[in-house]
Scaffold this motif. Structure first.
Motif, PDB file in Angstrom:
ATOM      1  N   TYR A   1       0.795  -1.162   0.006  1.00 40.89           N
ATOM      2  CA  TYR A   1       0.004  -0.059  -0.072  1.00 40.89           C
ATOM      3  C   TYR A   1       0.879   1.149  -0.061  1.00 40.89           C
ATOM      4  CZ  TYR A   1      -3.204  -3.703   1.500  1.00 40.89           C
ATOM      5  OH  TYR A   1      -3.817  -4.797   1.639  1.00 40.89           O
TER       6      TYR A   1
ATOM      7  N   ALA B   1      -3.161  12.101  -3.142  1.00 43.10           N
ATOM      8  CA  ALA B   1      -4.363  12.079  -2.239  1.00 43.10           C
ATOM      9  C   ALA B   1      -4.952  10.619  -1.978  1.00 43.10           C
ATOM     10  CB  ALA B   1      -5.374  13.139  -2.296  1.00 43.10           C
ATOM     11  N   SER B   2      -4.355   9.767  -2.561  1.00 43.49           N
ATOM     12  CA  SER B   2      -5.057   8.477  -2.753  1.00 43.49           C
ATOM     13  C   SER B   2      -3.862   7.368  -2.166  1.00 43.49           C
ATOM     14  CB  SER B   2      -5.408   7.895  -4.131  1.00 43.49           C
ATOM     15  OG  SER B   2      -4.422   7.964  -5.019  1.00 43.49           O
ATOM     16  N   ILE B   3      -4.130   6.166  -2.361  1.00 46.31           N
ATOM     17  CA  ILE B   3      -3.470   5.036  -1.708  1.00 46.31           C
ATOM     18  C   ILE B   3      -3.391   3.920  -3.021  1.00 46.31           C
ATOM     19  CG2 ILE B   3      -2.897   3.305  -0.329  1.00 46.31           C
ATOM     20  CD1 ILE B   3      -4.398   5.010   1.989  1.00 46.31           C
ATOM     21  N   GLY B   4      -2.289   3.754  -3.563  1.00 43.67           N
ATOM     22  CA  GLY B   4      -2.073   2.721  -4.617  1.00 43.67           C
ATOM     23  C   GLY B   4      -2.026   1.319  -3.892  1.00 43.67           C
TER      24      GLY B   4
ATOM     25  N   ALA C   1       1.294   5.439  -0.627  1.00 45.96           N
ATOM     26  CA  ALA C   1       0.905   6.860  -0.739  1.00 45.96           C
ATOM     27  C   ALA C   1       1.195   7.606  -2.104  1.00 45.96           C
ATOM     28  CB  ALA C   1       1.283   7.609   0.309  1.00 45.96           C
ATOM     29  N   ASN C   2      -0.018   7.964  -2.847  1.00 50.16           N
ATOM     30  CA  ASN C   2       0.068   8.495  -4.067  1.00 50.16           C
ATOM     31  C   ASN C   2      -0.874   9.700  -4.046  1.00 50.16           C
ATOM     32  OD1 ASN C   2       1.393   6.292  -5.392  1.00 50.16           O
ATOM     33  ND2 ASN C   2      -0.409   5.228  -6.206  1.00 50.16           N
TER      34      ASN C   2
END
Length: 82
Positions: A67, A72-75, A69-70
């Protein structure tokens, strides 16, 4: 071995300790074999990390998923195949 063209912003071992993930400001996520330091050359498409300071990532308890951090999202990526 060198695989990032910018600063490394995060490191995370898989639970069994055989692999190490590195994330860099060059927008790359790399998987390394601990035993010999080899870059496994897995392609993690869509990583958007451009941080020049520390960022966060985590590996699932079974070592199958990372997991990352990308922005404002999580890849979510398969550790061994991207």
């Amino acid at each position: 071995p060198r695989a990032h063209t910018g600063p490394v912003s995060a490191l995370e071992f898989v639970p069994d300790g055989t692999m190490l993930l590195s994330s860099g400001g060059d927008r790359r996520l790399r998987l390394w074999r601990v035993a010999d330091g080899a870059n496994t050359l897995v392609n993690y498409a869509g990583v958007r990390n451009s941080a020049t300071h520390g960022t966060r990532m985590a590996v699932s308890a079974d070592g199958a998923l990372v997991y990352h951090a990308n922005g404002a999202s999580i890849g979510v990526y398969d550790v061994r195949s991207g």
